[in-house]
Motif scaffolding. Structure first.
Motif, PDB file in Angstrom:
ATOM      1  N   ALA A   1       8.998  20.046  11.184  1.00 57.01           N
ATOM      2  CA  ALA A   1       9.628  18.735  11.324  1.00 57.01           C
ATOM      3  C   ALA A   1       8.858  17.871  12.316  1.00 57.01           C
ATOM      4  CB  ALA A   1      11.080  18.901  11.776  1.00 57.01           C
ATOM      5  N   GLU A   2       8.414  18.475  13.418  1.00 61.59           N
ATOM      6  CA  GLU A   2       7.679  17.710  14.428  1.00 61.59           C
ATOM      7  C   GLU A   2       6.366  17.172  13.870  1.00 61.59           C
ATOM      8  OE1 GLU A   2       6.088  18.115  19.063  1.00 61.59           O
ATOM      9  OE2 GLU A   2       6.882  19.868  18.003  1.00 61.59           O
ATOM     10  N   TYR A   3       5.667  17.991  13.100  1.00 62.24           N
ATOM     11  CA  TYR A   3       4.414  17.542  12.490  1.00 62.24           C
ATOM     12  C   TYR A   3       4.670  16.389  11.533  1.00 62.24           C
ATOM     13  CZ  TYR A   3       0.067  17.680   9.793  1.00 62.24           C
ATOM     14  OH  TYR A   3      -1.116  17.341   9.168  1.00 62.24           O
ATOM     15  N   ARG A   4       5.729  16.499  10.750  1.00 59.57           N
ATOM     16  CA  ARG A   4       6.051  15.420   9.813  1.00 59.57           C
ATOM     17  C   ARG A   4       6.359  14.122  10.563  1.00 59.57           C
ATOM     18  NH1 ARG A   4       8.431  19.538   6.097  1.00 59.57           N
ATOM     19  NH2 ARG A   4       7.467  19.177   4.054  1.00 59.57           N
ATOM     20  N   ARG A   5       7.070  14.208  11.658  1.00 56.45           N
ATOM     21  CA  ARG A   5       7.355  13.004  12.460  1.00 56.45           C
ATOM     22  C   ARG A   5       6.053  12.377  12.962  1.00 56.45           C
ATOM     23  NH1 ARG A   5      12.711  12.208  13.917  1.00 56.45           N
ATOM     24  NH2 ARG A   5      14.103  14.016  13.679  1.00 56.45           N
ATOM     25  N   ASP A   6       5.165  13.201  13.486  1.00 58.57           N
ATOM     26  CA  ASP A   6       3.888  12.689  13.990  1.00 58.57           C
ATOM     27  C   ASP A   6       3.085  12.027  12.868  1.00 58.57           C
ATOM     28  OD1 ASP A   6       4.431  13.599  16.543  1.00 58.57           O
ATOM     29  OD2 ASP A   6       3.280  15.455  16.326  1.00 58.57           O
ATOM     30  N   MET A   7       3.078  12.662  11.706  1.00 56.70           N
ATOM     31  CA  MET A   7       2.303  12.126  10.589  1.00 56.70           C
ATOM     32  C   MET A   7       2.949  10.865  10.004  1.00 56.70           C
ATOM     33  SD  MET A   7      -0.433  13.830  10.451  1.00 56.70           S
ATOM     34  CE  MET A   7      -0.256  13.876  12.243  1.00 56.70           C
ATOM     35  N   ALA A   8       4.274  10.765  10.089  1.00 52.92           N
ATOM     36  CA  ALA A   8       4.941   9.536   9.651  1.00 52.92           C
ATOM     37  C   ALA A   8       4.446   8.356  10.481  1.00 52.92           C
ATOM     38  CB  ALA A   8       6.456   9.683   9.782  1.00 52.92           C
ATOM     39  N   CYS A   9       4.289   8.571  11.775  1.00 50.71           N
ATOM     40  CA  CYS A   9       3.765   7.512  12.651  1.00 50.71           C
ATOM     41  C   CYS A   9       2.323   7.178  12.286  1.00 50.71           C
ATOM     42  CB  CYS A   9       3.834   7.966  14.113  1.00 50.71           C
ATOM     43  SG  CYS A   9       5.486   8.323  14.718  1.00 50.71           S
ATOM     44  N   SER A  10       1.513   8.207  12.085  1.00 48.16           N
ATOM     45  CA  SER A  10       0.095   7.995  11.803  1.00 48.16           C
ATOM     46  C   SER A  10      -0.124   7.298  10.462  1.00 48.16           C
ATOM     47  CB  SER A  10      -0.645   9.339  11.812  1.00 48.16           C
ATOM     48  OG  SER A  10      -0.596   9.934  13.090  1.00 48.16           O
ATOM     49  N   LEU A  11       0.625   7.702   9.453  1.00 43.24           N
ATOM     50  CA  LEU A  11       0.470   7.077   8.140  1.00 43.24           C
ATOM     51  C   LEU A  11       0.864   5.604   8.165  1.00 43.24           C
ATOM     52  CD1 LEU A  11       1.778   9.691   5.524  1.00 43.24           C
ATOM     53  CD2 LEU A  11      -0.580   9.054   5.996  1.00 43.24           C
ATOM     54  N   LEU A  12       1.932   5.288   8.881  1.00 46.68           N
ATOM     55  CA  LEU A  12       2.360   3.895   8.982  1.00 46.68           C
ATOM     56  C   LEU A  12       1.313   3.071   9.717  1.00 46.68           C
ATOM     57  CD1 LEU A  12       4.385   1.637   8.592  1.00 46.68           C
ATOM     58  CD2 LEU A  12       5.614   2.446  10.620  1.00 46.68           C
ATOM     59  N   GLU A  13       0.803   3.596  10.812  1.00 47.45           N
ATOM     60  CA  GLU A  13      -0.221   2.862  11.574  1.00 47.45           C
ATOM     61  C   GLU A  13      -1.456   2.625  10.713  1.00 47.45           C
ATOM     62  OE1 GLU A  13      -2.810   3.288  15.731  1.00 47.45           O
ATOM     63  OE2 GLU A  13      -1.134   4.642  15.324  1.00 47.45           O
ATOM     64  N   ARG A  14      -1.928   3.669  10.047  1.00 45.74           N
ATOM     65  CA  ARG A  14      -3.122   3.520   9.212  1.00 45.74           C
ATOM     66  C   ARG A  14      -2.872   2.549   8.070  1.00 45.74           C
ATOM     67  NH1 ARG A  14      -5.657   8.833   6.536  1.00 45.74           N
ATOM     68  NH2 ARG A  14      -3.804   8.634   5.188  1.00 45.74           N
ATOM     69  N   GLY A  15      -1.676   2.627   7.454  1.00 41.94           N
ATOM     70  CA  GLY A  15      -1.359   1.728   6.352  1.00 41.94           C
ATOM     71  C   GLY A  15      -1.333   0.268   6.781  1.00 41.94           C
ATOM     72  N   LEU A  16      -0.757  -0.003   7.945  1.00 43.41           N
ATOM     73  CA  LEU A  16      -0.702  -1.384   8.441  1.00 43.41           C
ATOM     74  C   LEU A  16      -2.097  -1.909   8.769  1.00 43.41           C
ATOM     75  CD1 LEU A  16       2.508  -1.194  10.671  1.00 43.41           C
ATOM     76  CD2 LEU A  16       2.235  -2.449   8.521  1.00 43.41           C
ATOM     77  N   TYR A  17      -2.938  -1.068   9.363  1.00 44.02           N
ATOM     78  CA  TYR A  17      -4.317  -1.487   9.632  1.00 44.02           C
ATOM     79  C   TYR A  17      -5.041  -1.839   8.332  1.00 44.02           C
ATOM     80  CZ  TYR A  17      -4.451  -0.135  14.591  1.00 44.02           C
ATOM     81  OH  TYR A  17      -4.248  -0.060  15.944  1.00 44.02           O
ATOM     82  N   ARG A  18      -4.873  -0.994   7.321  1.00 42.80           N
ATOM     83  CA  ARG A  18      -5.547  -1.238   6.041  1.00 42.80           C
ATOM     84  C   ARG A  18      -5.032  -2.510   5.374  1.00 42.80           C
ATOM     85  NH1 ARG A  18      -6.127   4.811   3.246  1.00 42.80           N
ATOM     86  NH2 ARG A  18      -7.796   5.509   4.631  1.00 42.80           N
ATOM     87  N   LEU A  19      -3.740  -2.760   5.482  1.00 46.69           N
ATOM     88  CA  LEU A  19      -3.183  -3.971   4.900  1.00 46.69           C
ATOM     89  C   LEU A  19      -3.709  -5.214   5.600  1.00 46.69           C
ATOM     90  CD1 LEU A  19       0.530  -3.004   4.164  1.00 46.69           C
ATOM     91  CD2 LEU A  19      -1.240  -3.594   2.500  1.00 46.69           C
ATOM     92  N   MET A  20      -3.845  -5.167   6.906  1.00 47.72           N
ATOM     93  CA  MET A  20      -4.351  -6.335   7.625  1.00 47.72           C
ATOM     94  C   MET A  20      -5.813  -6.610   7.278  1.00 47.72           C
ATOM     95  SD  MET A  20      -1.675  -7.395   8.798  1.00 47.72           S
ATOM     96  CE  MET A  20      -2.475  -8.869   9.407  1.00 47.72           C
TER      97      MET A  20
ATOM     98  N   ILE B   1       0.851  -1.199   0.000  1.00 47.23           N
ATOM     99  CA  ILE B   1       0.000   0.000   0.000  1.00 47.23           C
ATOM    100  C   ILE B   1       0.880   1.239   0.000  1.00 47.23           C
ATOM    101  CG2 ILE B   1      -0.145   0.267   2.531  1.00 47.23           C
ATOM    102  CD1 ILE B   1      -3.159   0.863   2.156  1.00 47.23           C
ATOM    103  N   PHE B   2       0.343   2.330  -0.541  1.00 45.99           N
ATOM    104  CA  PHE B   2       1.005   3.638  -0.506  1.00 45.99           C
ATOM    105  C   PHE B   2       0.086   4.607   0.216  1.00 45.99           C
ATOM    106  CE2 PHE B   2       1.558   7.908  -2.306  1.00 45.99           C
ATOM    107  CZ  PHE B   2       2.913   8.110  -2.104  1.00 45.99           C
ATOM    108  N   GLN B   3       0.646   5.361   1.160  1.00 52.60           N
ATOM    109  CA  GLN B   3      -0.112   6.340   1.932  1.00 52.60           C
ATOM    110  C   GLN B   3       0.541   7.707   1.762  1.00 52.60           C
ATOM    111  OE1 GLN B   3      -2.943   4.236   2.959  1.00 52.60           O
ATOM    112  NE2 GLN B   3      -2.718   5.288   4.898  1.00 52.60           N
ATOM    113  N   LYS B   4      -0.286   8.731   1.605  1.00 55.24           N
ATOM    114  CA  LYS B   4       0.236  10.080   1.366  1.00 55.24           C
ATOM    115  C   LYS B   4      -0.519  11.102   2.201  1.00 55.24           C
ATOM    116  CE  LYS B   4       0.570  13.557  -2.333  1.00 55.24           C
ATOM    117  NZ  LYS B   4       0.531  13.785  -3.792  1.00 55.24           N
ATOM    118  N   LEU B   5       0.220  12.034   2.758  1.00 59.46           N
ATOM    119  CA  LEU B   5      -0.383  13.181   3.420  1.00 59.46           C
ATOM    120  C   LEU B   5      -0.099  14.413   2.581  1.00 59.46           C
ATOM    121  CD1 LEU B   5      -1.790  14.531   5.872  1.00 59.46           C
ATOM    122  CD2 LEU B   5       0.483  14.872   6.848  1.00 59.46           C
ATOM    123  N   GLY B   6      -1.155  15.047   2.107  1.00 63.73           N
ATOM    124  CA  GLY B   6      -1.033  16.255   1.293  1.00 63.73           C
ATOM    125  C   GLY B   6      -2.425  16.683   0.911  1.00 63.73           C
TER     126      GLY B   6
END
Length: 292
Positions: A267-286, A182-187
């Motif tokens: 930078a802090e927002y990007r770090r937070d969103m990196a965590c959120s995108l990965l979590e959401r992507g893994l949930y969707r894959l499962m 899966i590919f996840q994007k914030l924008g």
């Protein structure tokens, strides 16, 4: 955009183009779809004396199976990728990424070779190519060489390609039956903007369980080049991918990425969103794996 004088050359074949770039004696750039070039020219950054327009070299536009691999020509458009029957089920992460590249007009004109050649850390297709184990074919008049994609980029806008070389093939490893991606994007999608953060995820699963046996995670727009989240990848196979474990993996991503602050995000927002995108992507894959 201020007007400046430039020459445009349009080779008809790969051979003609390679001879041309081997012998040209002035500043030049290769142009295909032109979607990145127009932006850079407006910014006053790309003003070569000569543009070499390769859009008409049809032999560079293809998607085909070759043995156990899939070969993609550098002039293949993002729309070609989205609608490819060959890539469906074999490179879902690349289809997802190509679908996120701007509006329909950009997808119709922009090419995967241009996305790679521009070497932007925010390029949407590049993380997808990382998790597909991509190899880039570079050709010159005298030889070809094959570069794993993780060795191809050396910085923002910089690659190992020599001036006398051009990208002639993009070779990917197709997904196996037990692989999901899966590919996840914030924008801001309504603005078809470049990514604030993006991530590509590929998992090899144990049949009949939610146990991951191997995985790849590649982030874009959070470092000078694409970042492989190696610590998160190592955690994928430690325990079954239940909700608590997915959350633990996502938390580790905060330290894996190396973003900067700019006009689009801190930078802090990007770090937070990196965590959120990965979590959401893994949930969707499962969820996708459960339906198989």
């Amino acid at each position: 955009m201020s007007v400046y004088e430039t020459e445009v050359k349009s080779p008809k074949t790969v051979e003609d183009c390679l001879i041309m770039i081997a012998n040209i004696d002035c500043d030049f750039r290769i142009i295909a779809g032109g979607t990145d070039a127009v932006v850079r020219m407006k910014e006053g950054k790309w003003r070569p004396k000569t543009w070499i327009n390769i859009k008409g070299i049809q032999e560079l536009r293809f998607i085909k199976k070759v043995d156990q691999q899939i070969h993609i020509g550098p002039l293949t458009t993002h729309s070609d990728i989205v609608h490819s029957a060959i890539l469906k089920g074999k490179a879902d992460v690349l289809i997802d990424a190509a679908r996120e590249v701007g509006a329909a007009q950009i997808q119709n004109a922009g090419t995967i070779g241009g996305n790679i050649g521009t070497a932007s850390p925010a390029g949407d297709t590049i993380p997808a190519l990382y998790v597909l184990g991509t190899v880039i074919e570079l050709s010159s008049v005298d030889h070809k060489r094959y570069i794993p994609i993780e060795e191809f980029f050396i910085g923002p806008g910089r690659t190992v390609k020599k001036d006398y070389e051009m990208i002639t093939n993009i070779i990917i490893q197709p997904q196996e039956e037990n692989e999901i991606s899966i590919f996840q994007k914030l924008g801001p999608r309504k603005a078809q903007s470049i990514s604030i953060v993006n991530v590509a995820i590929s998992l090899s699963m144990e049949k009949g369980t939610n146990k991951c046996v191997a995985g790849k995670i590649a982030y874009g727009s959070v470092g000078p080049t694409i970042i492989r989240a190696k610590k998160c990848e190592a955690m994928l196979t430690v325990n079954p991918l239940t909700a608590p474990h997915i959350q633990n993996i996502a938390k580790v991503a905060w330290k894996e990425v190396m973003p900067i602050s700019d006009i689009r995000a801190s930078a802090e927002y990007r770090r937070d969103m990196a965590c959120s995108l990965l979590e959401r992507g893994l949930y969707r894959l499962m969820k996708r794996w459960d339906r198989k």
